[in-house]
Design a protein around this motif. Structure first.
Motif, PDB file in Angstrom:
ATOM      1  N   GLY A  84       0.801  -1.211   0.000  1.00 31.66           N
ATOM      2  CA  GLY A  84       0.000   0.000   0.000  1.00 31.66           C
ATOM      3  C   GLY A  84       0.835   1.262   0.000  1.00 31.66           C
ATOM      4  N   HIS A  85       0.289   2.315  -0.592  1.00 31.07           N
ATOM      5  CA  HIS A  85       0.879   3.652  -0.556  1.00 31.07           C
ATOM      6  C   HIS A  85      -0.201   4.638  -0.144  1.00 31.07           C
ATOM      7  CE1 HIS A  85       4.468   2.187  -2.571  1.00 31.07           C
ATOM      8  NE2 HIS A  85       3.737   1.734  -3.565  1.00 31.07           N
ATOM      9  N   GLY A 184      -3.627   0.407  -3.110  1.00 27.93           N
ATOM     10  CA  GLY A 184      -3.329  -0.929  -2.610  1.00 27.93           C
ATOM     11  C   GLY A 184      -3.270  -1.927  -3.745  1.00 27.93           C
ATOM     12  N   ALA A 185      -2.382  -2.895  -3.672  1.00 27.82           N
ATOM     13  CA  ALA A 185      -2.286  -3.960  -4.672  1.00 27.82           C
ATOM     14  C   ALA A 185      -1.566  -5.146  -4.057  1.00 27.82           C
ATOM     15  CB  ALA A 185      -1.547  -3.486  -5.918  1.00 27.82           C
ATOM     16  N   ASP A 186      -1.759  -6.319  -4.656  1.00 31.17           N
ATOM     17  CA  ASP A 186      -1.082  -7.511  -4.171  1.00 31.17           C
ATOM     18  C   ASP A 186       0.280  -7.715  -4.812  1.00 31.17           C
ATOM     19  OD1 ASP A 186      -2.837  -8.398  -2.221  1.00 31.17           O
ATOM     20  OD2 ASP A 186      -4.137  -9.398  -3.671  1.00 31.17           O
ATOM     21  N   ASP A 187       0.694  -6.811  -5.677  1.00 31.96           N
ATOM     22  CA  ASP A 187       2.020  -6.848  -6.275  1.00 31.96           C
ATOM     23  C   ASP A 187       2.673  -5.495  -6.045  1.00 31.96           C
ATOM     24  OD1 ASP A 187       3.954  -8.246  -8.349  1.00 31.96           O
ATOM     25  OD2 ASP A 187       3.732  -6.164  -8.991  1.00 31.96           O
ATOM     26  N   ALA A 188       3.888  -5.487  -5.539  1.00 35.10           N
ATOM     27  CA  ALA A 188       4.563  -4.241  -5.189  1.00 35.10           C
ATOM     28  C   ALA A 188       4.803  -3.355  -6.407  1.00 35.10           C
ATOM     29  CB  ALA A 188       5.895  -4.546  -4.495  1.00 35.10           C
ATOM     30  N   LEU A 345     -14.260   0.476  10.906  1.00 37.52           N
ATOM     31  CA  LEU A 345     -13.660  -0.569  10.084  1.00 37.52           C
ATOM     32  C   LEU A 345     -12.196  -0.247   9.892  1.00 37.52           C
ATOM     33  CD1 LEU A 345     -14.071  -3.105   8.303  1.00 37.52           C
ATOM     34  CD2 LEU A 345     -14.517  -1.541   6.392  1.00 37.52           C
ATOM     35  N   ARG A 346     -11.330  -1.039  10.516  1.00 37.84           N
ATOM     36  CA  ARG A 346      -9.894  -0.807  10.440  1.00 37.84           C
ATOM     37  C   ARG A 346      -9.305  -1.568   9.261  1.00 37.84           C
ATOM     38  NH1 ARG A 346      -7.290  -3.119  13.739  1.00 37.84           N
ATOM     39  NH2 ARG A 346      -5.564  -1.728  14.141  1.00 37.84           N
ATOM     40  N   ARG A 347      -8.517  -0.851   8.438  1.00 32.70           N
ATOM     41  CA  ARG A 347      -7.893  -1.459   7.255  1.00 32.70           C
ATOM     42  C   ARG A 347      -6.453  -0.944   7.158  1.00 32.70           C
ATOM     43  NH1 ARG A 347      -7.553  -1.172   1.627  1.00 32.70           N
ATOM     44  NH2 ARG A 347      -8.358  -2.967   0.476  1.00 32.70           N
ATOM     45  N   PRO A 348      -5.603  -1.362   8.100  1.00 28.68           N
ATOM     46  CA  PRO A 348      -4.262  -0.778   8.215  1.00 28.68           C
ATOM     47  C   PRO A 348      -3.204  -1.489   7.379  1.00 28.68           C
ATOM     48  CG  PRO A 348      -4.641  -2.258  10.023  1.00 28.68           C
ATOM     49  CD  PRO A 348      -5.896  -2.287   9.198  1.00 28.68           C
ATOM     50  N   TYR A 349      -2.032  -0.886   7.344  1.00 27.81           N
ATOM     51  CA  TYR A 349      -0.820  -1.483   6.791  1.00 27.81           C
ATOM     52  C   TYR A 349       0.279  -1.379   7.846  1.00 27.81           C
ATOM     53  CZ  TYR A 349      -2.738  -1.307   2.020  1.00 27.81           C
ATOM     54  OH  TYR A 349      -3.497  -1.485   0.886  1.00 27.81           O
ATOM     55  N   SER A 350       1.173  -2.336   7.851  1.00 29.89           N
ATOM     56  CA  SER A 350       2.389  -2.197   8.638  1.00 29.89           C
ATOM     57  C   SER A 350       3.386  -1.378   7.833  1.00 29.89           C
ATOM     58  CB  SER A 350       2.995  -3.567   8.961  1.00 29.89           C
ATOM     59  OG  SER A 350       2.162  -4.299   9.841  1.00 29.89           O
TER      60      SER A 350
END
Length: 422
Positions: A84-85, A184-188, A345-350
């Protein structure tokens, strides 16, 4: 961290329609992969064929696509992606409503193409050989945007500044902003490609105020789907509201008759960068870590017993007469039942941004919380956490922002059109 690292919803018909339009899952077969690529003019496999190479079938991770258009914007209820960015922009001096509308039109067109696996005009070629990989792009407006565009009469009351909290150590340069993008994406590479394409489209209209990069577990990294695990090792998000909950839409989305009209079917995103003091945390015993959270580290089950999804028994006591879930445990303090039902609704990134001068990791959580009204979701929970959460010793809230995220764009529309052309 608000509403729990474990504990932290849309009209069902609209939701079903939105999801059915968005989730177009591919298959691992070469035939399916080829079909998807050829349907996207100039797509990855089309490029390979033009070069005389034999196309290689994409996996389901690469072919999975989420639609741009819908009642609500993508990237809110869709499954969390691996990369994610987050970016905030400020409008450039002299740019106003007209320029903002043109920018949102460009951004929406580019996001629609990229999410479908298509190659935009004058593309950089960064991800020519990749599928859409569940790419989503979400757009929001900060409070200052309405001053810059002379649309103050359309600024929602729910976009009022968040209150100050005693544990905050906020950097104003990395907080707030006129415009917000969540990618967001599943590929960097796909995620970066979208980041670069949208940043280029901003041109002279907007300048990046701040940017943050995050990650989650990649699809297939675990034997079975599970709740996310954060950098403290804790299962994170167990008590998130579920789309199957009767009051899910009421809690998370502005109603279809809500005010202002341009925010109907939209939501409000609280974004905070929360640094974890991992060196201090790692020095705690397992028992001390679990007591601070109120859940087992191994499987997320509450210390009152059961499995991860077992409701908290806040009255249960152990053989020693002490509460099984301590009075200052994060799970207890953030639980909806102890906050008048407040939920989000929490939708976080580390995130991990290297190491600080003292050698400690600059790492933690990019906290993103969605709700119909921050005064009924984030604020009451954070106020309570601020007064006595055992976890507060191990975290630092370093940036903060609040954005109004309008409903989705219909076919032929751009995001924010109902606001900017009102």
């Amino acid at each position: 961290m608000n509403d729990g690292m474990n504990d932290s919803v849309n009209d069902s018909t609209d939701n079903d329609l939105t999801l059915s339009r968005r989730r177009l899952l591919g298959t691992v077969s070469a035939a399916s992969a080829t079909g998807i690529a050829l349907g996207a003019a100039g797509g990855a496999l089309g490029h390979a064929t033009a070069q005389g190479d034999t196309p290689t079938a994409l996996t389901t991770v690469g072919t999975s696509a989420i639609g741009f258009h819908g009642t609500r914007q993508p990237g809110i209820t869709d499954p969390q992606q691996a990369h994610g960015h987050l970016l905030a922009f400020d409008l450039a001096p002299g740019a106003g409503r007209k320029e903002a509308a043109a920018l949102l039109r460009r951004w929406s067109k580019t996001a629609e193409q990229l999410m479908a696996g298509k190659v935009p005009t004058d593309d950089t070629g960064i991800a020519l050989d990749a599928g859409p990989a569940s790419l989503t792009v979400t757009f929001g407006f900060g409070a200052s945007f309405f001053d810059r565009t002379k649309l103050t009469s359309q600024r929602p009351a729910a976009l009022a500044p968040l209150p100050e909290f005693s544990n905050d150590a906020l950097d104003p340069k990395r907080s707030n902003g006129d415009l917000w993008l969540q990618i967001g994406a599943d590929d960097a590479l796909v995620a970066f490609h979208a980041l670069r394409a949208l940043q280029r489209e901003s041109g002279d209209t907007a300048r990046i105020r701040w940017q943050m990069n995050g990650f989650n577990r990649a699809p297939g990294a675990t034997a079975k789907p599970m709740t996310a695990r954060n950098l403290m090792g804790q299962i994170d998000g167990t008590n998130n509201p579920k789309e199957s909950d009767e009051d899910f839409a009421e809690r998370i989305f502005v109603p279809r008759d809500g005010d202002p009209t341009w925010m109907r079917n939209g939501s409000y995103a609280v974004v905070r960068r929360i640094r974890m003091l991992l060196d201090d945390w790692d020095q705690q015993s397992l028992a001390a870590q679990e007591k601070a959270i109120g859940r087992r580290k191994s499987d997320g089950a509450p210390l009152s017993g059961g499995t991860e999804t077992t409701p908290l028994d806040l009255a249960k006591r152990g053989k020693d007469g002490q509460l099984a879930i301590a009075v200052d445990a994060h799970a207890r303090i953030s639980a909806p039942e102890t906050n008048g039902g407040a939920a989000m609704l929490r939708r976080p990134y580390s995130y991990h941004d290297g190491f600080l001068p003292d050698g400690a990791p600059d790492a933690g959580l990019l906290f993103i919380a969605w709700q119909a009204d921050p005064l009924k979701g984030f604020v009451p929970v954070q106020r309570k956490l601020d007064r006595g959460d055992a976890l507060s010793r191990f975290i630092r809230h370093e940036t903060s922002a609040l954005f109004a995220v309008p409903g989705g764009a219909g076919e032929g529309e751009y995001v924010g059109q109902r606001l900017l052309e009102s």
